[in-house]
Design a protein around this motif. Sequence first.
Motif, PDB file in Angstrom:
ATOM      1  N   TRP A 128     -77.534  19.172   9.503  1.00 18.84           N
ATOM      2  CA  TRP A 128     -78.134  18.838   8.770  1.00 18.84           C
ATOM      3  C   TRP A 128     -77.495  19.629   7.763  1.00 18.84           C
ATOM      4  N   LEU A 163     -82.499  22.707  11.416  1.00 23.48           N
ATOM      5  CA  LEU A 163     -83.114  22.673   9.924  1.00 23.48           C
ATOM      6  C   LEU A 163     -84.564  23.557   9.397  1.00 23.48           C
ATOM      7  N   THR A 203     -78.353  13.941   7.238  1.00 29.45           N
ATOM      8  CA  THR A 203     -77.804  14.333   8.659  1.00 29.45           C
ATOM      9  C   THR A 203     -76.650  14.338   8.412  1.00 29.45           C
TER      10      THR A 203
END
Length: 98
Positions: free
Chosen positions: A35, A82, A29
């Motif tokens: 991300w 993500l 993260t």
Amino acid sequence: MEILDWIQDWFKDNCDGNWEHGEVIQITTLDNPGWEVEIDISNTSIATMNLAWIRNDNGKEDWYGVKIENQKFTAAGDAGKLKFLLGLFKEMIDKIEA
């Protein structure tokens, strides 16, 4: 096929007894929030590929960037990206292997 199933299969298919002992796939993260995905491609069909940093910035909550350098795929994006980032990697693999 869902992206997580695909990345698991891709990882398993590329394991050769040595490559998988390194930090092959890292998902972390970022504090902005977001991300970062780093994937070692040294044992893959795209190992010789290079891609300059490509960035798409539509504001604080809609951005991503991707590059391939030194046999490493690196992508980063906002907190909702993500699956998208993993999908970018899959697209590159699919194009090379087609």
